[in-house]
Design a protein around this motif. Structure first.
Motif, PDB file in Angstrom:
ATOM      1  N   ALA A 156       0.752  -1.203   0.110  1.00 38.09           N
ATOM      2  CA  ALA A 156      -0.085  -0.074  -0.137  1.00 38.09           C
ATOM      3  C   ALA A 156       0.920   1.200   0.037  1.00 38.09           C
ATOM      4  N   GLY A 157       2.119   1.024   0.367  1.00 35.08           N
ATOM      5  CA  GLY A 157       2.976   2.330   0.606  1.00 35.08           C
ATOM      6  C   GLY A 157       3.895   2.783  -0.511  1.00 35.08           C
ATOM      7  N   ARG A 158       4.909   3.425  -0.524  1.00 37.18           N
ATOM      8  CA  ARG A 158       5.766   4.118  -1.565  1.00 37.18           C
ATOM      9  C   ARG A 158       6.509   3.001  -2.058  1.00 37.18           C
ATOM     10  N   HIS A 159       6.841   2.005  -1.725  1.00 35.80           N
ATOM     11  CA  HIS A 159       7.738   0.985  -2.107  1.00 35.80           C
ATOM     12  C   HIS A 159       6.947  -0.055  -3.219  1.00 35.80           C
ATOM     13  N   ARG A 160       5.653   0.193  -3.283  1.00 39.20           N
ATOM     14  CA  ARG A 160       4.820  -0.446  -4.086  1.00 39.20           C
ATOM     15  C   ARG A 160       5.181  -0.839  -5.492  1.00 39.20           C
ATOM     16  N   LEU A 161       5.723   0.021  -6.065  1.00 37.10           N
ATOM     17  CA  LEU A 161       6.075   0.097  -7.385  1.00 37.10           C
ATOM     18  C   LEU A 161       7.075  -1.225  -7.701  1.00 37.10           C
ATOM     19  N   ALA A 162       7.591  -1.604  -6.695  1.00 32.89           N
ATOM     20  CA  ALA A 162       8.762  -2.746  -6.983  1.00 32.89           C
ATOM     21  C   ALA A 162       7.628  -4.202  -6.874  1.00 32.89           C
ATOM     22  N   LEU A 163       6.501  -4.032  -6.532  1.00 34.70           N
ATOM     23  CA  LEU A 163       5.915  -5.226  -6.363  1.00 34.70           C
ATOM     24  C   LEU A 163       4.743  -5.260  -7.377  1.00 34.70           C
ATOM     25  N   GLN A 164       4.111  -4.325  -8.070  1.00 35.11           N
ATOM     26  CA  GLN A 164       3.032  -4.236  -9.014  1.00 35.11           C
ATOM     27  C   GLN A 164       3.092  -5.305 -10.056  1.00 35.11           C
ATOM     28  N   HIS A 165       4.060  -5.139 -10.709  1.00 35.50           N
ATOM     29  CA  HIS A 165       4.165  -5.866 -11.944  1.00 35.50           C
ATOM     30  C   HIS A 165       4.537  -7.341 -11.532  1.00 35.50           C
ATOM     31  N   LEU A 166       5.052  -7.588 -10.339  1.00 36.35           N
ATOM     32  CA  LEU A 166       5.293  -8.999 -10.009  1.00 36.35           C
ATOM     33  C   LEU A 166       3.774  -9.656  -9.787  1.00 36.35           C
ATOM     34  N   LEU A 167       2.733  -8.750  -9.327  1.00 39.87           N
ATOM     35  CA  LEU A 167       1.478  -9.354  -8.895  1.00 39.87           C
ATOM     36  C   LEU A 167       0.570  -9.755 -10.297  1.00 39.87           C
ATOM     37  N   ALA A 168       0.926  -9.024 -11.521  1.00 40.89           N
ATOM     38  CA  ALA A 168       0.150  -9.340 -12.630  1.00 40.89           C
ATOM     39  C   ALA A 168       0.425 -10.621 -13.023  1.00 40.89           C
ATOM     40  N   ALA A 169      -0.626 -11.231 -13.300  1.00 43.89           N
ATOM     41  CA  ALA A 169      -0.743 -12.777 -13.908  1.00 43.89           C
ATOM     42  C   ALA A 169      -0.108 -12.909 -15.185  1.00 43.89           C
ATOM     43  N   GLY A 170       0.785 -13.775 -15.348  1.00 47.82           N
ATOM     44  CA  GLY A 170       1.405 -13.625 -16.803  1.00 47.82           C
ATOM     45  C   GLY A 170       2.280 -12.493 -17.344  1.00 47.82           C
ATOM     46  N   SER A 171       2.576 -11.470 -16.207  1.00 46.43           N
ATOM     47  CA  SER A 171       3.429 -10.409 -16.579  1.00 46.43           C
ATOM     48  C   SER A 171       4.662 -11.042 -16.941  1.00 46.43           C
ATOM     49  N   PRO A 172       5.948 -10.340 -17.675  1.00 42.01           N
ATOM     50  CA  PRO A 172       7.276 -10.800 -18.063  1.00 42.01           C
ATOM     51  C   PRO A 172       8.016 -10.971 -16.748  1.00 42.01           C
ATOM     52  N   ILE A 173       7.791 -10.166 -15.622  1.00 40.41           N
ATOM     53  CA  ILE A 173       8.869 -10.229 -14.474  1.00 40.41           C
ATOM     54  C   ILE A 173       8.012 -11.499 -13.671  1.00 40.41           C
ATOM     55  N   GLN A 174       6.813 -11.906 -13.723  1.00 41.18           N
ATOM     56  CA  GLN A 174       6.426 -13.020 -13.089  1.00 41.18           C
ATOM     57  C   GLN A 174       6.881 -14.290 -13.829  1.00 41.18           C
ATOM     58  N   GLN A 175       7.140 -14.179 -15.059  1.00 46.36           N
ATOM     59  CA  GLN A 175       7.547 -15.344 -15.553  1.00 46.36           C
ATOM     60  C   GLN A 175       9.070 -15.331 -15.433  1.00 46.36           C
ATOM     61  N   ILE A 176       9.858 -14.485 -15.454  1.00 47.58           N
ATOM     62  CA  ILE A 176      11.315 -14.407 -15.168  1.00 47.58           C
ATOM     63  C   ILE A 176      11.397 -14.682 -13.637  1.00 47.58           C
ATOM     64  N   PHE A 177      10.572 -14.228 -12.890  1.00 44.79           N
ATOM     65  CA  PHE A 177      10.705 -14.734 -11.505  1.00 44.79           C
ATOM     66  C   PHE A 177      10.731 -16.252 -11.273  1.00 44.79           C
ATOM     67  N   ARG A 178       9.710 -16.911 -12.065  1.00 35.40           N
ATOM     68  CA  ARG A 178       9.416 -18.182 -12.071  1.00 35.40           C
ATOM     69  C   ARG A 178      10.867 -18.990 -12.463  1.00 35.40           C
ATOM     70  N   ALA A 179      11.575 -18.639 -13.485  1.00 40.47           N
ATOM     71  CA  ALA A 179      12.660 -19.052 -14.032  1.00 40.47           C
ATOM     72  C   ALA A 179      13.803 -19.113 -13.005  1.00 40.47           C
ATOM     73  N   VAL A 180      13.878 -17.687 -12.527  1.00 39.71           N
ATOM     74  CA  VAL A 180      14.875 -17.379 -11.404  1.00 39.71           C
ATOM     75  C   VAL A 180      14.778 -18.537 -10.152  1.00 39.71           C
ATOM     76  N   ALA A 181      13.621 -18.528  -9.769  1.00 37.30           N
ATOM     77  CA  ALA A 181      13.344 -19.510  -8.694  1.00 37.30           C
ATOM     78  C   ALA A 181      13.867 -21.097  -9.077  1.00 37.30           C
ATOM     79  N   TRP A 182      13.421 -21.471 -10.230  1.00 38.70           N
ATOM     80  CA  TRP A 182      13.893 -22.611 -10.821  1.00 38.70           C
ATOM     81  C   TRP A 182      15.772 -22.651 -10.603  1.00 38.70           C
TER      82      TRP A 182
END
Length: 302
Positions: A178-204
Motif C-alpha cells: 500500500a505504500g511508496r515501495h509498491r512500484l517494486a511489487l505491482q508488476h510482480l503481481l500481474a498474472a502472466g507479466s514478464p517479471i512474474q515469468q522471469i521470477f519463475r525461471a529465477v526460482a528454478w
C-alpha cells in the motif's frame, strides 16, 4: 488531518538501538525471527558483487551504496530498499565508524504471502508499462518503521515470537503493497507479466544452480520464446541467464569457503564446476582476486 511525514534519520534511532542490541560486533547475524538478518559494520567496506533477493533492506544508521547496472544509488538511515526479484548488484557500506557503526536489517519476503495478501486488498491504481522497477529505495513510512520495530522487539520476547512474528511480517507486506515501495511489487503481481515469468525461471535456477542449464529450457519453463526470454531476463535482472547462473554458483561457493572453511577445489565441485582452474578464473573476474586471497581479505576486514 495532514498526511504522515516520513521519518528522518533521528526518528529512526529506536530501530538502530534494537539492531545494535542484537548485533554487538561487526558482522551479519541470523535471528530467531524467520527470514530476518541484522548487519553491523564499524568501517566502510569494499565494493563486492552479490545478489539481492526478494526482500526489504533497511538502513537504521550509516549508509550504503548500490551499483545496479549503470546506476549508482546511495541510501541512508531512515530509508528502505525493496527488491522484487533476485538482482545482481555491487554494493558496499559507505558510511560507518566505530562511534557510529552502520546498522541495518534485511527481511526476506515470501512470494506466496505477497500474492495471498495482495488478493485480499483493493487493486492498486494501474501503472504505465514503463513505470515498473525491480528495486525501489525510498523513505520508510512511520507505520512501516513501527512494524519493523515491533518485529525486532520480539527478539526480547522469545515465548511470544512464534505466534506474533508471522502476523507482523504480514502487516509489513500489507504496508509495502500500500505504500511508496509498491512500484517494486505491482508488476510482480500481474498474472502472466514478464517479471512474474522471469521470477519463475529465477526460482528454478536458485534451486538447481549446480546443474548445467540451457537457455531454451529456461525459456520453456517461463512459457516464453528463447529470444523473448533472453530480452526480458536481461531487462529485469541486468544480466543474461547464463551470467546469472554463474553468479549464483560463485556466490554460493564464496559462502561455503567463508562459513564452512571448505577448500577451493571442494567448493568448486559442490557448486557444479568440473574444473577448479575454470572456477578460480571466473571467481577472480567477479570478486577481483583468486578465491583464497579473497577469502583471506574478507576475514581480515571483518
Amino acid at each position: 488531518m495532514s498526511p504522515a511525514q516520513p521519518r528522518d534519520a533521528t526518528q529512526a534511532m529506536p530501530l538502530a538501538v534494537l539492531i545494535a542490541r542484537h548485533a554487538r560486533t561487526s558482522g551479519d547475524f541470523a535471528t530467531a525471527v524467520p527470514n530476518l538478518t541484522l548487519h553491523r559494520r564499524a568501517v566502510p567496506t569494499e565494493p563486492v558483487p552479490c545478489i539481492y533477493s526478494l526482500g526489504l533492506g533497511v538502513v537504521a544508521q550509516g549508509g550504503k551504496r548500490v551499483m545496479l547496472q549503470d546506476s549508482i544509488i546511495d541510501y541512508r538511515a531512515g530509508q528502505g530498499m525493496l527488491t522484487s526479484i533476485d538482482q545482481p548488484v555491487v554494493t558496499h557500506v559507505s558510511q560507518a565508524s566505530a562511534a557510529e557503526p552502520f546498522l541495518g536489517a534485511m527481511l526476506t519476503l515470501d512470494m506466496h504471502l505477497i500474492l495471498q495478501t495482495a488478493a485480499q486488498m483493493p487493486a492498486p491504481p494501474p501503472t504505465r508499462a514503463g513505470d515498473y522497477r525491480t528495486l525501489v529505495i525510498d523513505e520508510l513510512e512511520p507505520g512501516l518503521v513501527d512494524a519493523l520495530e515491533r518485529l525486532l522487539g520480539l527478539l526480547d520476547e522469545p515465548t511470544l515470537l512464534p505466534q506474533l512474528a508471522p502476523l507482523i511480517q504480514q502487516e509489513i507486506v500489507v504496508r509495502l503493497l500500500a505504500g511508496r515501495h509498491r512500484l517494486a511489487l505491482q508488476h510482480l503481481l500481474a498474472a502472466g507479466s514478464p517479471i512474474q515469468q522471469i521470477f519463475r525461471a529465477v526460482a528454478w535456477l536458485k534451486q538447481h544452480f549446480t546443474q548445467p542449464v540451457r537457455v531454451d529450457d529456461l525459456a520453456q519453463r517461463a512459457h516464453m520464446s528463447s529470444s523473448s526470454f533472453r530480452q526480458h531476463f536481461r531487462a529485469i535482472t541486468g544480466v543474461s541467464p547464463l551470467q546469472f547462473h554463474k553468479q549464483l554458483r560463485l556466490q554460493e561457493a564464496r559462502q561455503l569457503m567463508l562459513n564452512q572453511n571448505i577448500d577451493v577445489g571442494r567448493a568448486a565441485g559442490l557448486v557444479g564446476y568440473e574444473s577448479a582452474s575454470q572456477f578460480s578464473r571466473e571467481y577472480s573476474r567477479v570478486f577481483g582476486a583468486p578465491p583464497q586471497r579473497d577469502i583471506q581479505r574478507v576475514r581480515q576486514a571483518g
